[in-house]
Design a protein around this motif. Structure first.
Motif, PDB file in Angstrom:
ATOM      1  N   LEU A 114      41.607  23.821   6.044  1.00  0.00           N
ATOM      2  CA  LEU A 114      41.836  24.524   7.297  1.00  0.00           C
ATOM      3  C   LEU A 114      40.987  23.934   8.418  1.00  0.00           C
ATOM      4  O   LEU A 114      41.449  23.784   9.554  1.00  0.00           O
ATOM      5  CB  LEU A 114      41.535  26.011   7.131  1.00  0.00           C
ATOM      6  N   ALA A 115      39.746  23.577   8.095  1.00  0.00           N
ATOM      7  CA  ALA A 115      38.888  22.954   9.102  1.00  0.00           C
ATOM      8  C   ALA A 115      39.494  21.654   9.603  1.00  0.00           C
ATOM      9  O   ALA A 115      39.467  21.361  10.810  1.00  0.00           O
ATOM     10  CB  ALA A 115      37.495  22.711   8.529  1.00  0.00           C
ATOM     11  N   ALA A 116      40.062  20.870   8.703  1.00  0.00           N
ATOM     12  CA  ALA A 116      40.694  19.612   9.095  1.00  0.00           C
ATOM     13  C   ALA A 116      41.913  19.874   9.977  1.00  0.00           C
ATOM     14  O   ALA A 116      42.166  19.142  10.950  1.00  0.00           O
ATOM     15  CB  ALA A 116      41.090  18.813   7.861  1.00  0.00           C
ATOM     16  N   GLU A 117      42.684  20.912   9.664  1.00  0.00           N
ATOM     17  CA  GLU A 117      43.846  21.250  10.491  1.00  0.00           C
ATOM     18  C   GLU A 117      43.419  21.653  11.902  1.00  0.00           C
ATOM     19  O   GLU A 117      44.030  21.230  12.897  1.00  0.00           O
ATOM     20  CB  GLU A 117      44.629  22.389   9.836  1.00  0.00           C
ATOM     21  N   LEU A 118      42.375  22.467  12.002  1.00  0.00           N
ATOM     22  CA  LEU A 118      41.903  22.897  13.315  1.00  0.00           C
ATOM     23  C   LEU A 118      41.348  21.715  14.110  1.00  0.00           C
ATOM     24  O   LEU A 118      41.532  21.635  15.331  1.00  0.00           O
ATOM     25  CB  LEU A 118      40.835  23.974  13.161  1.00  0.00           C
ATOM     26  N   ALA A 119      40.697  20.794  13.404  1.00  0.00           N
ATOM     27  CA  ALA A 119      40.149  19.616  14.077  1.00  0.00           C
ATOM     28  C   ALA A 119      41.246  18.750  14.669  1.00  0.00           C
ATOM     29  O   ALA A 119      41.035  18.077  15.685  1.00  0.00           O
ATOM     30  CB  ALA A 119      39.305  18.799  13.101  1.00  0.00           C
ATOM     31  N   ALA A 120      42.419  18.762  14.053  1.00  0.00           N
ATOM     32  CA  ALA A 120      43.527  17.925  14.518  1.00  0.00           C
ATOM     33  C   ALA A 120      44.403  18.615  15.549  1.00  0.00           C
ATOM     34  O   ALA A 120      45.310  17.983  16.107  1.00  0.00           O
ATOM     35  CB  ALA A 120      44.387  17.510  13.321  1.00  0.00           C
ATOM     36  N   GLU A 121      44.149  19.888  15.835  1.00  0.00           N
ATOM     37  CA  GLU A 121      45.005  20.646  16.739  1.00  0.00           C
ATOM     38  C   GLU A 121      44.525  20.496  18.176  1.00  0.00           C
ATOM     39  O   GLU A 121      43.400  20.905  18.513  1.00  0.00           O
ATOM     40  CB  GLU A 121      45.027  22.122  16.335  1.00  0.00           C
ATOM     41  N   PRO A 122      45.331  19.944  19.071  1.00  0.00           N
ATOM     42  CA  PRO A 122      44.875  19.680  20.444  1.00  0.00           C
ATOM     43  C   PRO A 122      44.456  20.923  21.220  1.00  0.00           C
ATOM     44  O   PRO A 122      43.653  20.828  22.145  1.00  0.00           O
ATOM     45  CB  PRO A 122      46.093  19.016  21.098  1.00  0.00           C
ATOM     46  N   LEU A 123      44.978  22.078  20.866  1.00  0.00           N
ATOM     47  CA  LEU A 123      44.644  23.299  21.594  1.00  0.00           C
ATOM     48  C   LEU A 123      43.186  23.700  21.387  1.00  0.00           C
ATOM     49  O   LEU A 123      42.619  24.403  22.228  1.00  0.00           O
ATOM     50  CB  LEU A 123      45.560  24.437  21.141  1.00  0.00           C
ATOM     51  N   PHE A 124      42.587  23.241  20.289  1.00  0.00           N
ATOM     52  CA  PHE A 124      41.234  23.660  19.946  1.00  0.00           C
ATOM     53  C   PHE A 124      40.260  22.492  19.977  1.00  0.00           C
ATOM     54  O   PHE A 124      40.634  21.335  19.780  1.00  0.00           O
ATOM     55  CB  PHE A 124      41.210  24.299  18.559  1.00  0.00           C
ATOM     56  N   GLU A 125      39.007  22.829  20.187  1.00  0.00           N
ATOM     57  CA  GLU A 125      37.896  21.878  20.177  1.00  0.00           C
ATOM     58  C   GLU A 125      36.829  22.448  19.248  1.00  0.00           C
ATOM     59  O   GLU A 125      36.492  23.636  19.337  1.00  0.00           O
ATOM     60  CB  GLU A 125      37.363  21.756  21.604  1.00  0.00           C
ATOM     61  N   LEU A 126      36.306  21.629  18.345  1.00  0.00           N
ATOM     62  CA  LEU A 126      35.299  22.100  17.408  1.00  0.00           C
ATOM     63  C   LEU A 126      33.898  21.825  17.942  1.00  0.00           C
ATOM     64  O   LEU A 126      33.627  20.770  18.512  1.00  0.00           O
ATOM     65  CB  LEU A 126      35.466  21.436  16.040  1.00  0.00           C
ATOM     66  N   ALA A 127      33.015  22.791  17.740  1.00  0.00           N
ATOM     67  CA  ALA A 127      31.627  22.683  18.166  1.00  0.00           C
ATOM     68  C   ALA A 127      30.722  23.104  17.021  1.00  0.00           C
ATOM     69  O   ALA A 127      31.161  23.699  16.034  1.00  0.00           O
ATOM     70  CB  ALA A 127      31.378  23.529  19.404  1.00  0.00           C
ATOM     71  N   ASN A 128      29.444  22.816  17.164  1.00  0.00           N
ATOM     72  CA  ASN A 128      28.457  22.949  16.094  1.00  0.00           C
ATOM     73  C   ASN A 128      27.828  24.339  16.111  1.00  0.00           C
ATOM     74  O   ASN A 128      27.189  24.726  17.085  1.00  0.00           O
ATOM     75  CB  ASN A 128      27.394  21.856  16.289  1.00  0.00           C
ATOM     76  N   HIS A 129      27.976  25.074  15.001  1.00  0.00           N
ATOM     77  CA  HIS A 129      27.380  26.407  14.860  1.00  0.00           C
ATOM     78  C   HIS A 129      26.288  26.420  13.780  1.00  0.00           C
ATOM     79  O   HIS A 129      25.995  27.458  13.199  1.00  0.00           O
ATOM     80  CB  HIS A 129      28.469  27.433  14.534  1.00  0.00           C
ATOM     81  N   GLY A 130      25.710  25.263  13.556  1.00  0.00           N
ATOM     82  CA  GLY A 130      24.572  25.184  12.651  1.00  0.00           C
ATOM     83  C   GLY A 130      24.953  25.013  11.194  1.00  0.00           C
ATOM     84  O   GLY A 130      26.117  25.103  10.809  1.00  0.00           O
ATOM     85  N   SER A 131      23.943  24.755  10.381  1.00  0.00           N
ATOM     86  CA  SER A 131      24.151  24.483   8.963  1.00  0.00           C
ATOM     87  C   SER A 131      24.056  25.733   8.105  1.00  0.00           C
ATOM     88  O   SER A 131      24.893  25.971   7.231  1.00  0.00           O
ATOM     89  CB  SER A 131      23.120  23.449   8.485  1.00  0.00           C
ATOM     90  N   GLN A 132      23.035  26.557   8.328  1.00  0.00           N
ATOM     91  CA  GLN A 132      22.814  27.750   7.512  1.00  0.00           C
ATOM     92  C   GLN A 132      22.844  29.033   8.346  1.00  0.00           C
ATOM     93  O   GLN A 132      22.420  30.078   7.881  1.00  0.00           O
ATOM     94  CB  GLN A 132      21.474  27.646   6.788  1.00  0.00           C
ATOM     95  N   HIS A 133      23.314  28.931   9.578  1.00  0.00           N
ATOM     96  CA  HIS A 133      23.443  30.095  10.466  1.00  0.00           C
ATOM     97  C   HIS A 133      22.091  30.760  10.724  1.00  0.00           C
ATOM     98  O   HIS A 133      21.929  31.972  10.644  1.00  0.00           O
ATOM     99  CB  HIS A 133      24.432  31.120   9.901  1.00  0.00           C
ATOM    100  N   ARG A 134      21.113  29.941  11.101  1.00  0.00           N
ATOM    101  CA  ARG A 134      19.773  30.419  11.395  1.00  0.00           C
ATOM    102  C   ARG A 134      19.544  30.517  12.902  1.00  0.00           C
ATOM    103  O   ARG A 134      20.007  29.655  13.661  1.00  0.00           O
ATOM    104  CB  ARG A 134      18.723  29.467  10.819  1.00  0.00           C
ATOM    105  N   PRO A 135      18.811  31.522  13.365  1.00  0.00           N
ATOM    106  CA  PRO A 135      18.292  31.459  14.730  1.00  0.00           C
ATOM    107  C   PRO A 135      17.473  30.182  14.893  1.00  0.00           C
ATOM    108  O   PRO A 135      16.791  29.762  13.951  1.00  0.00           O
ATOM    109  CB  PRO A 135      17.411  32.708  14.828  1.00  0.00           C
ATOM    110  N   LEU A 136      17.522  29.576  16.054  1.00  0.00           N
ATOM    111  CA  LEU A 136      16.886  28.269  16.242  1.00  0.00           C
ATOM    112  C   LEU A 136      15.499  28.450  16.855  1.00  0.00           C
ATOM    113  O   LEU A 136      15.364  28.738  18.048  1.00  0.00           O
ATOM    114  CB  LEU A 136      17.764  27.379  17.123  1.00  0.00           C
TER     115      LEU A 136
END
Length: 321
Positions: free
Chosen positions: A167-189
């Motif tokens: 599913l991640a690969a499908e979303l990455a290939a979909e022009p309507l969407f842009e993927l961004a970085n939400h971290g590795s372990q979902h920690r406050p930074l």
């Protein structure tokens, strides 16, 4: 609408732990709207120590308009060739540069974080946090975006990608969407191990680097591109980790409108919050909680916003390169 686009300053108090985003199935995030002011990227870059978003934060300054991107809305700017990119610092370099710095700010809106744009478009951002209760996908919400042809930026955690590689690969290939970085372990930074909503933050400069760059490498393998934007788990930073994020080639991004409070709002509340969206706003919601009111709320709010003349763009189109 332009009144909400002002610098978020002077906010205080600690939001309830029940509003923590993506921590547990019923968790949320503090809500509120703010508005853009001028920053080095043409977007709000603000902060005060220990701030938290309140429903009616004070406003202090109007945004300074910036030049619109030349490319069409809904089409991400082409990734810069590798030859034009500055080399990404190593973990050792980041530790050497930032070790020993003591942050004075902690919260959702701190110095260095982009909270809104000066674009004439609004931006919808959706987090997928992974972890227990957070690895599914709200297909009804995505279907609404597709039907209405509304672009969005999807902040995806490494745990969610690992649970949904196809599913991640499908979303990455979909022009309507842009993927961004939400971290590795979902920690406050954090560089000091500070917590948000009971979740321990990264415990030092090296741990902050790992939280950012672990998922950055996963996203690059997935998309073939370097992600431009970062948002940590719980959306909490200190000003040092915001600077680290920028040093690593990403813009740290938060929001002006909290659309679903960590997917804890009922549909009517989501519709009301999202329905306040105006030009320059960045809206945060979640697409990993299909049992929530998020999809129904957006299905109600978006047609009215479109009919009123509000246009939408991905972050890559709304913020200058």
């Amino acid at each position: 609408m332009t009144g909400r686009r002002a610098v978020l300053l002077g906010m205080a108090g600690l939001a309830s732990a029940a509003l923590a985003a993506c921590v547990a199935p019923d968790a949320g995030r503090p809500g509120g709207s703010a508005a853009p002011g001028a920053g080095s990227t043409g977007a709000v870059v603000t902060g005060t120590a220990g701030d938290a978003v309140s429903p009616h934060p004070p406003v202090t300054a109007e945004a300074t308009p910036t030049q619109e991107p030349a490319h069409a809305v809904g089409q991400s700017a082409a990734a810069a060739p590798d030859a034009t990119r500055a080399p990404v610092p190593s973990k050792e370099q980041i530790i050497a540069e930032f070790a020993g710095l003591h942050p004075k700010e902690w919260g959702l809106h701190v110095t260095g974080v982009v909270n809104s744009s000066a674009s004439r478009h609004a931006v919808l951002t959706f987090d997928a946090c992974g972890g227990p209760g957070g690895t599914v996908c709200d297909q009804q919400l995505l279907a609404t975006l597709r039907t209405l042809k509304v672009p969005a930026t999807l902040f995806i955690n490494q745990r969610w990608i690992e649970a949904n590689p196809g599913l991640a690969a499908e979303l990455a290939a979909e022009p309507l969407f842009e993927l961004a970085n939400h971290g590795s372990q979902h920690r406050p930074l954090s560089v000091a191990g500070q917590s948000a909503y009971g979740i321990p933050g990264t415990a030092g400069v090296g741990a902050a680097y790992d939280e950012i760059m672990g998922n950055q490498q996963v996203l690059e393998q997935l998309t073939g591109k370097t992600a431009r934007f970062f948002r940590p788990g719980t959306a909490f930073y200190d000003e040092v980790t915001a600077a680290i994020t920028r040093r690593l080639g990403m813009l740290p991004v938060n929001f002006t409108i909290n659309g679903d409070a960590g997917a804890s709002y009922p549909a009517a509340a989501v519709a009301a919050e999202v329905g306040r969206t105006g030009p320059g706003d960045i809206v945060i919601s979640h697409f990993n909680k299909p049992g929530s009111g998020t999809a129904a709320g957006y299905a109600s709010a978006l047609p009215r916003l479109l009919d009123s003349g509000i246009s939408f763009a991905k972050l890559g189109d709304a913020l200058p390169a």
